[in-house]
Design a protein around this motif. Structure first.
Motif, PDB file in Angstrom:
ATOM      1  N   LYS A 132       0.858  -1.295  -0.308  1.00  0.00           N
ATOM      2  CA  LYS A 132      -0.184   0.079   0.192  1.00  0.00           C
ATOM      3  C   LYS A 132       0.858   1.173   0.203  1.00  0.00           C
ATOM      4  CE  LYS A 132      -3.831  -2.401   2.329  1.00  0.00           C
ATOM      5  NZ  LYS A 132      -4.604  -2.433   3.154  1.00  0.00           N
ATOM      6  N   TYR A 133       2.309   1.383  -0.454  1.00  0.00           N
ATOM      7  CA  TYR A 133       2.700   2.425  -0.850  1.00  0.00           C
ATOM      8  C   TYR A 133       3.586   2.357  -1.732  1.00  0.00           C
ATOM      9  CZ  TYR A 133       2.422   3.697   4.312  1.00  0.00           C
ATOM     10  OH  TYR A 133       1.905   3.957   6.029  1.00  0.00           O
ATOM     11  N   LYS A 134       3.726   4.085  -2.240  1.00  0.00           N
ATOM     12  CA  LYS A 134       4.504   4.223  -3.468  1.00  0.00           C
ATOM     13  C   LYS A 134       5.606   4.387  -3.143  1.00  0.00           C
ATOM     14  CE  LYS A 134       4.708   7.320  -7.828  1.00  0.00           C
ATOM     15  NZ  LYS A 134       3.921   7.691  -8.879  1.00  0.00           N
ATOM     16  N   VAL A 135       6.751   3.674  -4.214  1.00  0.00           N
ATOM     17  CA  VAL A 135       8.170   4.715  -3.854  1.00  0.00           C
ATOM     18  C   VAL A 135       8.802   5.049  -4.357  1.00  0.00           C
ATOM     19  CG1 VAL A 135      10.542   3.116  -2.792  1.00  0.00           C
ATOM     20  CG2 VAL A 135       8.566   2.173  -1.636  1.00  0.00           C
ATOM     21  N   ASP A 153      -3.589   4.113  -1.123  1.00  0.00           N
ATOM     22  CA  ASP A 153      -4.306   4.697  -0.255  1.00  0.00           C
ATOM     23  C   ASP A 153      -5.077   6.531  -0.142  1.00  0.00           C
ATOM     24  OD1 ASP A 153      -7.782   4.985   0.951  1.00  0.00           O
ATOM     25  OD2 ASP A 153      -6.864   3.879   2.241  1.00  0.00           O
ATOM     26  N   VAL A 154      -6.056   6.934  -1.549  1.00  0.00           N
ATOM     27  CA  VAL A 154      -6.319   8.411  -1.161  1.00  0.00           C
ATOM     28  C   VAL A 154      -6.405   8.970  -0.574  1.00  0.00           C
ATOM     29  CG1 VAL A 154      -6.177   8.155  -3.911  1.00  0.00           C
ATOM     30  CG2 VAL A 154      -8.718   7.862  -2.772  1.00  0.00           C
ATOM     31  N   ALA A 155      -7.176   8.358   0.962  1.00  0.00           N
ATOM     32  CA  ALA A 155      -7.831   8.665   2.410  1.00  0.00           C
ATOM     33  C   ALA A 155      -6.013   8.371   3.114  1.00  0.00           C
ATOM     34  CB  ALA A 155      -8.771   7.222   2.729  1.00  0.00           C
ATOM     35  N   ASP A 156      -5.367   8.365   3.222  1.00  0.00           N
ATOM     36  CA  ASP A 156      -4.358   8.601   3.385  1.00  0.00           C
ATOM     37  C   ASP A 156      -3.289   9.419   3.538  1.00  0.00           C
ATOM     38  OD1 ASP A 156      -2.398   7.940   5.354  1.00  0.00           O
ATOM     39  OD2 ASP A 156      -1.829   5.814   4.859  1.00  0.00           O
ATOM     40  N   THR A 157      -3.426  10.910   4.221  1.00  0.00           N
ATOM     41  CA  THR A 157      -2.675  11.648   4.086  1.00  0.00           C
ATOM     42  C   THR A 157      -0.873  11.965   4.781  1.00  0.00           C
ATOM     43  OG1 THR A 157      -3.405  12.770   5.896  1.00  0.00           O
ATOM     44  CG2 THR A 157      -4.816  13.093   3.840  1.00  0.00           C
ATOM     45  N   GLU A 159     -16.075  10.407  11.668  1.00  0.00           N
ATOM     46  CA  GLU A 159     -14.363  10.417  11.234  1.00  0.00           C
ATOM     47  C   GLU A 159     -13.407  11.017   9.732  1.00  0.00           C
ATOM     48  OE1 GLU A 159      -9.940   9.150  12.999  1.00  0.00           O
ATOM     49  OE2 GLU A 159     -11.311   7.703  13.283  1.00  0.00           O
ATOM     50  N   LYS A 160     -14.532  10.344   9.000  1.00  0.00           N
ATOM     51  CA  LYS A 160     -13.427  10.035   7.329  1.00  0.00           C
ATOM     52  C   LYS A 160     -14.122  11.630   6.985  1.00  0.00           C
ATOM     53  CE  LYS A 160     -17.723   8.269   4.829  1.00  0.00           C
ATOM     54  NZ  LYS A 160     -17.934   6.801   3.879  1.00  0.00           N
ATOM     55  N   PHE A 161     -14.298  12.286   7.489  1.00  0.00           N
ATOM     56  CA  PHE A 161     -15.172  13.597   7.504  1.00  0.00           C
ATOM     57  C   PHE A 161     -14.130  14.663   8.073  1.00  0.00           C
ATOM     58  CE2 PHE A 161     -19.053  11.758   5.698  1.00  0.00           C
ATOM     59  CZ  PHE A 161     -18.449  11.284   4.221  1.00  0.00           C
TER      60      PHE A 161
END
Length: 271
Positions: A66-69, A127-131, A241-243
């Motif tokens: 779930k990570y781009k390096v 994951d676009v929700a993960d900042t 919480e997602k909002f």
């Protein structure tokens, strides 16, 4: 549109195996001696060799789910700094008090003067929700320098003089030692923060030494008082919480990234 809070988690990994550091020159001709001459060809070749070995143990795509390096942008250069180990360190006199410099060095991709080479990677969540964004920097040391780096860092975290310090125009506050994890030969952990206008940049750094490998994990986030207040109101009103956008908790290092980097270093040592 909500102002939001940019939450950034940065992991800084410093060091390499004894084999890697042992193959990287003898520390002579690195430009730090009298006259400030350029590194010799043999020293440059040694640095290139160590850098190549660091590249092999740096995290790559597929190492952490779930990570781009990616290679960290601008990691090779830092204007207005001393050159060392293929990277740049804060120039003498920029960090005040000077004994707090080890704390500042762990907050950037700059190489401490005793390191021999470095590589840097940035991990971005798919994951676009993960900042959260993670930066991983590896620097090669000799055994004695690795141990000394830990000693000076530990001393700085406990020094009352470093409870507040400056690095150029940035002022760091709230420097406090934190419980260090169990693992490696020794570990040091601390937290600190700095103000950027109305925002508060917060960092937590954990540094672990295993032999000549020094691994520093840095997690950061940005605290926005207004967004945090809005989130508290939203939570009270039952808003999911997602909002919510605010970040109220201290930053934490992502276990998945730490485990993946430590495992890759251990694998390299075993070969």
């Amino acid at each position: 549109m909500s102002r939001g809070v940019v939450a950034v988690s940065t992991v800084v990994v410093l060091g390499l195996t004894a084999a890697c550091s042992g193959s990287g020159g003898d520390g002579k001709g690195d430009g730090d001696g009298a006259g400030g001459g350029k590194p010799s060809k043999s020293a440059e070749a040694g640095t290139s060799s160590v850098t190549a070995k660091l590249e092999k143990v740096a995290l790559a795509s597929g190492d952490v789910k779930k990570y781009k390096v990616e290679v960290t942008k601008g990691s090779e250069k830092s204007a207005g700094s001393e050159k060392s180990g293929g990277e740049a360190t804060p120039p003498a006199g920029r960090v005040n008090p000077a004994e707090c410099r080890p704390l500042s060095e762990m907050l950037t991709a700059a190489a401490p003067a005793t390191s021999k080479a470095h590589v840097s990677r940035t991990l971005s969540p798919t994951d676009v929700a993960d900042t959260t964004t993670t930066e991983v920097v590896l620097l090669a040391y000799g055994q004695a320098d690795a141990e000394k780096a830990m000693d000076t860092l530990r001393t700085a975290t406990k020094s009352k003089k470093c409870a507040t310090f400056r690095d150029g125009g940035r002022r760091y506050i709230g420097v406090r030692p934190q419980p260090a994890p169990v693992g490696g030969d020794e570990a040091v952990s601390y937290k600190l923060a700095s103000r950027s206008g109305e925002f508060l940049d917060r960092d937590r750094v954990t540094v672990v030494r295993s032999g000549s490998t020094v691994i520093a994990f840095r997690a950061s986030n940005v605290f926005d008082p207004e967004s945090a207040k809005t989130d508290e109101e939203g939570e009270a009103a039952g808003l999911p919480e997602k909002f919510r956008d605010g970040v109220t908790a201290d930053p934490k290092v992502a276990d998945a990234i730490v485990d993946a980097q430590l495992a890759k270093l251990a694998e390299a040592k075993a070969k």
